[in-house]
Scaffold this active site. Sequence first.
Site, mmCIF file in Angstrom:
data_model
loop_
_atom_site.group_PDB
_atom_site.id
_atom_site.type_symbol
_atom_site.label_atom_id
_atom_site.label_comp_id
_atom_site.label_asym_id
_atom_site.label_seq_id
_atom_site.Cartn_x
_atom_site.Cartn_y
_atom_site.Cartn_z
ATOM 1 N N ASP A 120 -6.785 -6.510 4.022
ATOM 2 C CA ASP A 120 -6.190 -5.171 4.042
ATOM 3 C C ASP A 120 -6.175 -4.580 5.445
ATOM 4 O O ASP A 120 -7.223 -4.266 6.006
ATOM 5 C CB ASP A 120 -6.993 -4.272 3.089
ATOM 6 C CG ASP A 120 -6.386 -2.882 2.943
ATOM 7 O OD1 ASP A 120 -5.304 -2.630 3.508
ATOM 8 O OD2 ASP A 120 -7.009 -2.057 2.252
ATOM 9 N N HIS A 143 -1.163 -1.199 -4.408
ATOM 10 C CA HIS A 143 -2.438 -0.894 -3.724
ATOM 11 C C HIS A 143 -2.490 0.612 -3.445
ATOM 12 O O HIS A 143 -1.621 1.165 -2.768
ATOM 13 C CB HIS A 143 -2.532 -1.703 -2.431
ATOM 14 C CG HIS A 143 -3.833 -1.572 -1.715
ATOM 15 N ND1 HIS A 143 -4.954 -2.298 -2.057
ATOM 16 C CD2 HIS A 143 -4.208 -0.778 -0.672
ATOM 17 C CE1 HIS A 143 -5.960 -1.977 -1.250
ATOM 18 N NE2 HIS A 143 -5.533 -1.044 -0.401
ATOM 19 N N GLY A 163 -3.046 3.983 7.810
ATOM 20 C CA GLY A 163 -2.082 2.893 7.793
ATOM 21 C C GLY A 163 -1.564 2.674 9.207
ATOM 22 O O GLY A 163 -1.829 3.481 10.109
ATOM 23 N N GLY A 164 -0.857 1.573 9.402
ATOM 24 C CA GLY A 164 -0.162 1.353 10.668
ATOM 25 C C GLY A 164 -1.025 0.956 11.849
ATOM 26 O O GLY A 164 -0.599 1.075 12.992
ATOM 27 N N SER A 224 0.847 -1.201 0.000
ATOM 28 C CA SER A 224 0.000 0.000 0.000
ATOM 29 C C SER A 224 0.876 1.242 0.000
ATOM 30 O O SER A 224 1.616 1.495 0.965
ATOM 31 C CB SER A 224 -0.901 0.005 1.223
ATOM 32 O OG SER A 224 -1.437 1.308 1.372
ATOM 33 N N ASP A 267 -4.706 3.738 -1.999
ATOM 34 C CA ASP A 267 -5.807 4.040 -1.084
ATOM 35 C C ASP A 267 -6.306 5.465 -1.261
ATOM 36 O O ASP A 267 -5.584 6.423 -0.972
ATOM 37 C CB ASP A 267 -5.329 3.871 0.369
ATOM 38 C CG ASP A 267 -5.136 2.409 0.732
ATOM 39 O OD1 ASP A 267 -6.103 1.647 0.618
ATOM 40 O OD2 ASP A 267 -4.008 2.043 1.126
ATOM 41 N N GLY A 311 -9.000 4.071 6.888
ATOM 42 C CA GLY A 311 -8.705 5.488 7.109
ATOM 43 C C GLY A 311 -7.243 5.770 7.397
ATOM 44 O O GLY A 311 -6.753 6.848 7.108
ATOM 45 N N MET A 364 -12.117 4.624 -0.700
ATOM 46 C CA MET A 364 -12.824 4.814 0.570
ATOM 47 C C MET A 364 -13.538 6.147 0.463
ATOM 48 O O MET A 364 -13.202 7.126 1.135
ATOM 49 C CB MET A 364 -11.808 4.797 1.721
ATOM 50 C CG MET A 364 -11.297 3.396 2.026
ATOM 51 S SD MET A 364 -9.752 3.396 2.930
ATOM 52 C CE MET A 364 -8.612 3.410 1.547
ATOM 53 N N MET A 394 -8.984 8.308 -0.092
ATOM 54 C CA MET A 394 -9.872 8.669 1.034
ATOM 55 C C MET A 394 -10.430 10.066 0.832
ATOM 56 O O MET A 394 -9.708 10.962 0.408
ATOM 57 C CB MET A 394 -9.068 8.636 2.338
ATOM 58 C CG MET A 394 -8.378 7.322 2.585
ATOM 59 S SD MET A 394 -7.385 7.411 4.067
ATOM 60 C CE MET A 394 -6.582 5.797 3.994
ATOM 61 N N HIS A 419 -8.266 1.297 -4.163
ATOM 62 C CA HIS A 419 -9.223 1.059 -3.070
ATOM 63 C C HIS A 419 -9.890 2.390 -2.736
ATOM 64 O O HIS A 419 -9.277 3.257 -2.124
ATOM 65 C CB HIS A 419 -8.439 0.483 -1.877
ATOM 66 C CG HIS A 419 -9.252 0.278 -0.643
ATOM 67 N ND1 HIS A 419 -8.665 0.017 0.575
ATOM 68 C CD2 HIS A 419 -10.592 0.275 -0.417
ATOM 69 C CE1 HIS A 419 -9.613 -0.122 1.493
ATOM 70 N NE2 HIS A 419 -10.789 0.036 0.918
ATOM 71 N N MET A 439 -11.548 -5.832 5.091
ATOM 72 C CA MET A 439 -10.789 -4.890 5.926
ATOM 73 C C MET A 439 -10.502 -5.521 7.281
ATOM 74 O O MET A 439 -11.423 -5.956 7.982
ATOM 75 C CB MET A 439 -11.569 -3.586 6.129
ATOM 76 C CG MET A 439 -11.737 -2.739 4.886
ATOM 77 S SD MET A 439 -10.207 -2.341 4.014
ATOM 78 C CE MET A 439 -9.269 -1.488 5.290
HETATM 79 C C1 DX5 Z 1 -6.409 1.555 5.423
HETATM 80 C C2 DX5 Z 1 -5.940 1.225 4.039
HETATM 81 C C3 DX5 Z 1 -4.866 0.207 4.009
HETATM 82 C C4 DX5 Z 1 -3.596 0.641 4.702
HETATM 83 C C5 DX5 Z 1 -2.819 -0.588 5.083
HETATM 84 O O1 DX5 Z 1 -7.476 2.420 5.336
HETATM 85 O O2 DX5 Z 1 -7.008 0.729 3.253
HETATM 86 O O3 DX5 Z 1 -4.597 -0.207 2.674
HETATM 87 O O4 DX5 Z 1 -2.811 1.488 3.927
HETATM 88 O O5 DX5 Z 1 -1.710 -0.178 5.805
HETATM 89 P P1 DX5 Z 1 -1.044 -1.110 6.927
HETATM 90 O O6 DX5 Z 1 -0.556 -2.331 6.231
HETATM 91 O O7 DX5 Z 1 0.062 -0.252 7.457
HETATM 92 O O8 DX5 Z 1 -2.108 -1.419 7.934
HETATM 93 ZN ZN ZN Z 2 -6.523 -0.243 1.290
#
Ligand code: DX5
Ligand code: ZN
Length: 215
Positions: free
Chosen positions: A174, A32, A143-144, A7, A34, A141, A67, A36, A65, A136
């Site tokens: 994800d 990937h 990462g991490g 991602s 993301d 929303g 969101m 938002m 993806h 999910m």
């Molecule tokens: C969260 C995203 C994920 C995210 C995953 O809203 O859809 O794709 O970037 O990041 P990690 O692997 O750090 O949880």
């Molecule tokens: Zn994602």
Amino acid sequence: MPLIAPSLLSANFLKLSDECKMLNDSEADWFHLDVMDGRFVPNISFGIPVISAISKATKKTCDVHLMILEPEKYAEAFRDAGANNLTVHYEACVHLHRNIEQIKSLGMMAGVAINPHTRVELLRDILPDIDVVCLMSVNPGFGGQSFIPNTLEKLSTLRKMINELNLDVKIEVDGGITLENAKQIVDSGADVLVAGNAVFKSADPKQTIHQLKSL
Ligand code: DX5
Ligand code: ZN
């Protein structure tokens, strides 16, 4: 062997070109991406111009993806920006079937993402029409975040449903995937592993992708 989808939300945005090169040279299968909107999820990431630049820097599958609310307004623009897979959220689509038909008619693979609280059984009637389910394993929303453990049970149930229906639908997981939990996720039925922090914040991202790939 799982497909690996790093991602880019966790990439260094000042060095996107280097990050794309690194992924191109790695065993990563999908990029990937993301998106938002600050409405469906409480964060804003990047959008069409950035994806357009990234898609031109790779021949790998661009897995977008969304969101966002009202994804139908932007599906064509994401296709033009280079999206190969377009995933929309079950919770964001009043007319999900119509959205899926639109994505496929634009020539993209269609995915449906579900939040941690959404039952996989609700996908039963849309499964025959889609290419990917994005399960999910964190609240979308950011990462991490940490992997939500009950995703494993949902994953097994979904795997069973897809097998029983004899469908060719990939399950993408994800959120919160690490080198420690990835094997269990693959064993529970995942086809595609999304990994943001685990890849981009590791000392050797290419090696991490290799390790995830060889599980
Ligand atoms: C969260 C995203 C994920 C995210 C995953 O809203 O859809 O794709 O970037 O990041 P990690 O692997 O750090 O949880
Ligand atoms: Zn994602």
